[in-house]
Write a protein that holds these residues in place. Structure first.
Motif, PDB file in Angstrom:
ATOM      1  N   GLY A  32     -45.868  -9.924 -89.254  1.00 22.54           N
ATOM      2  CA  GLY A  32     -46.866 -10.464 -90.457  1.00 22.54           C
ATOM      3  C   GLY A  32     -46.447 -11.928 -91.158  1.00 22.54           C
ATOM      4  N   LEU A  33     -45.580 -13.026 -90.056  1.00 21.47           N
ATOM      5  CA  LEU A  33     -45.118 -14.108 -90.198  1.00 21.47           C
ATOM      6  C   LEU A  33     -46.241 -14.980 -90.002  1.00 21.47           C
ATOM      7  N   THR A  34     -47.005 -14.827 -88.792  1.00 26.84           N
ATOM      8  CA  THR A  34     -48.504 -15.625 -88.518  1.00 26.84           C
ATOM      9  C   THR A  34     -48.621 -15.508 -89.439  1.00 26.84           C
ATOM     10  N   THR A  35     -48.916 -13.901 -90.121  1.00 24.43           N
ATOM     11  CA  THR A  35     -50.147 -14.002 -90.615  1.00 24.43           C
ATOM     12  C   THR A  35     -50.014 -14.669 -92.569  1.00 24.43           C
ATOM     13  N   ALA A  36     -48.699 -14.690 -92.626  1.00 24.98           N
ATOM     14  CA  ALA A  36     -48.566 -14.980 -93.949  1.00 24.98           C
ATOM     15  C   ALA A  36     -48.720 -16.545 -94.025  1.00 24.98           C
ATOM     16  N   ALA A  37     -48.694 -17.742 -92.595  1.00 26.62           N
ATOM     17  CA  ALA A  37     -48.387 -18.636 -92.326  1.00 26.62           C
ATOM     18  C   ALA A  37     -49.940 -19.036 -92.158  1.00 26.62           C
ATOM     19  N   GLY A  38     -50.751 -18.431 -91.797  1.00 31.55           N
ATOM     20  CA  GLY A  38     -51.732 -18.543 -91.682  1.00 31.55           C
ATOM     21  C   GLY A  38     -52.417 -18.415 -92.664  1.00 31.55           C
ATOM     22  N   LEU A  39     -52.675 -17.699 -94.004  1.00 28.22           N
ATOM     23  CA  LEU A  39     -53.008 -17.286 -95.287  1.00 28.22           C
ATOM     24  C   LEU A  39     -52.409 -18.749 -95.884  1.00 28.22           C
ATOM     25  N   TRP A  40     -51.204 -19.370 -95.856  1.00 27.59           N
ATOM     26  CA  TRP A  40     -51.112 -20.390 -96.815  1.00 27.59           C
ATOM     27  C   TRP A  40     -51.906 -21.532 -96.189  1.00 27.59           C
ATOM     28  N   ALA A  41     -51.781 -21.705 -95.098  1.00 25.23           N
ATOM     29  CA  ALA A  41     -52.789 -23.017 -94.670  1.00 25.23           C
ATOM     30  C   ALA A  41     -53.872 -22.857 -94.580  1.00 25.23           C
ATOM     31  N   SER A  42     -54.171 -21.623 -94.816  1.00 23.15           N
ATOM     32  CA  SER A  42     -56.167 -21.220 -95.224  1.00 23.15           C
ATOM     33  C   SER A  42     -56.117 -21.509 -96.906  1.00 23.15           C
ATOM     34  N   ALA A  43     -55.168 -21.736 -97.170  1.00 24.34           N
ATOM     35  CA  ALA A  43     -55.477 -22.298 -98.423  1.00 24.34           C
ATOM     36  C   ALA A  43     -55.053 -23.277 -98.853  1.00 24.34           C
ATOM     37  N   CYS A  44     -54.454 -24.083 -98.805  1.00 24.18           N
ATOM     38  CA  CYS A  44     -54.109 -25.656 -98.153  1.00 24.18           C
ATOM     39  C   CYS A  44     -55.647 -26.044 -98.169  1.00 24.18           C
ATOM     40  N   MET A  45     -56.122 -25.835 -96.707  1.00 26.57           N
ATOM     41  CA  MET A  45     -58.044 -25.844 -96.177  1.00 26.57           C
ATOM     42  C   MET A  45     -58.961 -25.974 -97.307  1.00 26.57           C
ATOM     43  N   GLY A  46     -58.522 -24.538 -98.502  1.00 22.30           N
ATOM     44  CA  GLY A  46     -59.577 -24.731 -99.306  1.00 22.30           C
ATOM     45  C   GLY A  46     -59.467 -25.726-100.123  1.00 22.30           C
ATOM     46  N   LEU A  47     -57.973 -25.529-101.140  1.00 21.56           N
ATOM     47  CA  LEU A  47     -57.682 -26.761-101.439  1.00 21.56           C
ATOM     48  C   LEU A  47     -58.907 -28.431-100.979  1.00 21.56           C
ATOM     49  N   ALA A  48     -58.312 -28.437-100.015  1.00 17.36           N
ATOM     50  CA  ALA A  48     -59.151 -29.987 -99.824  1.00 17.36           C
ATOM     51  C   ALA A  48     -60.537 -29.532 -99.293  1.00 17.36           C
ATOM     52  N   ILE A  49     -61.169 -28.429 -99.086  1.00 19.85           N
ATOM     53  CA  ILE A  49     -62.939 -28.260 -99.374  1.00 19.85           C
ATOM     54  C   ILE A  49     -63.076 -28.367-100.861  1.00 19.85           C
ATOM     55  N   GLY A  50     -62.310 -28.133-101.622  1.00 14.23           N
ATOM     56  CA  GLY A  50     -62.612 -27.985-103.282  1.00 14.23           C
ATOM     57  C   GLY A  50     -62.754 -29.473-103.254  1.00 14.23           C
ATOM     58  N   ALA A  51     -61.664 -30.041-103.080  1.00 15.95           N
ATOM     59  CA  ALA A  51     -62.159 -31.951-102.936  1.00 15.95           C
ATOM     60  C   ALA A  51     -63.159 -32.021-102.363  1.00 15.95           C
ATOM     61  N   GLY A  52     -63.061 -32.024-101.900  1.00 20.41           N
ATOM     62  CA  GLY A  52     -65.077 -32.518-101.077  1.00 20.41           C
ATOM     63  C   GLY A  52     -64.342 -33.655 -99.836  1.00 20.41           C
ATOM     64  N   PHE A  53     -63.229 -33.464 -99.132  1.00 18.84           N
ATOM     65  CA  PHE A  53     -62.525 -34.449 -98.558  1.00 18.84           C
ATOM     66  C   PHE A  53     -62.809 -33.328 -97.211  1.00 18.84           C
ATOM     67  N   TYR A  54     -64.080 -33.760 -96.931  1.00 17.48           N
ATOM     68  CA  TYR A  54     -64.698 -32.711 -95.750  1.00 17.48           C
ATOM     69  C   TYR A  54     -64.318 -33.638 -94.175  1.00 17.48           C
ATOM     70  N   GLU A  55     -63.622 -34.833 -94.262  1.00 18.54           N
ATOM     71  CA  GLU A  55     -63.462 -35.128 -92.410  1.00 18.54           C
ATOM     72  C   GLU A  55     -62.281 -34.193 -92.357  1.00 18.54           C
ATOM     73  N   CYS A  56     -60.956 -34.654 -92.939  1.00 13.14           N
ATOM     74  CA  CYS A  56     -59.800 -33.731 -92.957  1.00 13.14           C
ATOM     75  C   CYS A  56     -59.767 -32.154 -92.995  1.00 13.14           C
ATOM     76  N   VAL A  57     -61.393 -31.594 -93.420  1.00  9.25           N
ATOM     77  CA  VAL A  57     -60.948 -30.125 -93.432  1.00  9.25           C
ATOM     78  C   VAL A  57     -61.570 -29.838 -92.073  1.00  9.25           C
ATOM     79  N   ALA A  58     -62.890 -30.852 -91.396  1.00  5.86           N
ATOM     80  CA  ALA A  58     -63.127 -31.041 -90.219  1.00  5.86           C
ATOM     81  C   ALA A  58     -62.135 -30.602 -88.980  1.00  5.86           C
ATOM     82  N   VAL A  59     -61.127 -31.385 -89.108  1.00  4.64           N
ATOM     83  CA  VAL A  59     -60.066 -31.667 -87.886  1.00  4.64           C
ATOM     84  C   VAL A  59     -58.884 -30.429 -88.201  1.00  4.64           C
ATOM     85  N   ALA A  60     -58.388 -29.357 -90.019  1.00  2.00           N
ATOM     86  CA  ALA A  60     -58.209 -29.029 -90.344  1.00  2.00           C
ATOM     87  C   ALA A  60     -58.264 -27.249 -89.842  1.00  2.00           C
ATOM     88  N   PHE A  61     -59.556 -27.400 -89.466  1.00  2.00           N
ATOM     89  CA  PHE A  61     -60.188 -25.776 -89.322  1.00  2.00           C
ATOM     90  C   PHE A  61     -60.228 -26.096 -87.829  1.00  2.00           C
TER      91      PHE A  61
END
Length: 242
Positions: A113-142
């Protein structure tokens, strides 16, 4: 020379792509070394954590820039007097509890489950960027997170299968068989660094079992040959790589 890199320290699309790419590359390189040594946190886990951390820092810089430039008038109108990055920090801290719940240690001392936990955390960080409207960064990060989770899995498996270090779990009939198993391992040109033997009375299997930490002399294809050789023993019930 340092001044020539100033443009890459600014918040622009080239800088964002470079930072996320370096995070993915360097995190993956560290994880690759850990995967080759048979550690639970390996190639993709390190990559996702490094990506999430880089994404969080980029988001903080983006929020600071926008509040002091394009959103300055709106911030003054509504009276924002706090650091908005604190809201994101609470989300990142909170997702840690969810991620910890996905990490388990099995009865065979195998961490999952370590990779799953890391993926959850990275997805949460990406969700914050989406909420802030940082679309350029979100596209690359996704794209990079998707690449880490789905596309790079065969590479990680290939590295693990050909690593010199490995841990194997073996269940057998009685403790008298431990010597035979050790001899069979040594016959495959492998060195045993550590052996943890369990009598089996308190384990789920109720059979004597052992975890061997091994270093292979011949790397390519050694894992499969060793497991096949041990599984051929009549006294062995279960054997697998952990």
């Amino acid at each position: 020379m340092i001044e020539a890199l100033d443009c890459l320290r600014q918040l622009n699309i080239a800088s964002v792509m470079l930072r996320l790419t370096l995070a993915m590359l360097f995190g993956g390189m560290i994880g690759l070394e850990r995967a080759r040594k048979g550690r639970p946190a390996g190639f993709r886990t390190y990559m996702l954590v490094c990506l999430g951390a880089a994404l969080t820092m980029l988001l903080s810089q983006y929020e600071y820039y926008m509040l002091n430039h394009r959103w300055a008038a709106l911030a003054a109108e509504v009276g924002i007097r706090t650091d908005v990055s604190r809201f994101g920090a609470q989300v990142i801290n909170g997702i840690g509890f969810l991620g910890a719940g996905t990490i388990i240690v099995t009865g065979r001392q195998e961490v999952k489950g370590l990779t799953t936990a890391a993926g959850l955390w990275a997805s949460a960080c990406m969700g914050l960027a989406i909420g802030a409207g940082f679309y350029e960064c979100v596209a690359v990060a996704f794209l990079m997170i998707f690449l880490s989770v789905h596309v790079l899995t065969p590479i990680e498996l290939l590295v693990i299968e050909n690593a010199r270090n490995m841990n194997i779990y073996v269940e057998f009939q009685s403790l008298d068989n431990v010597g035979e198993i050790i001899n069979r391992i040594k016959a495959q040109n492998a060195q045993i660094y550590e052996a943890e033997v369990d009598h089996g009375q308190e384990s789920l299997s109720h059979h004597p079992n052992a975890i061997f930490t091994i270093r292979m002399i011949h790397q390519r294809g050694g894992h499969a040959r060793l497991l096949a050789s041990i599984s051929e023993m009549e006294s062995v019930y279960v054997v697998h790589d952990i």
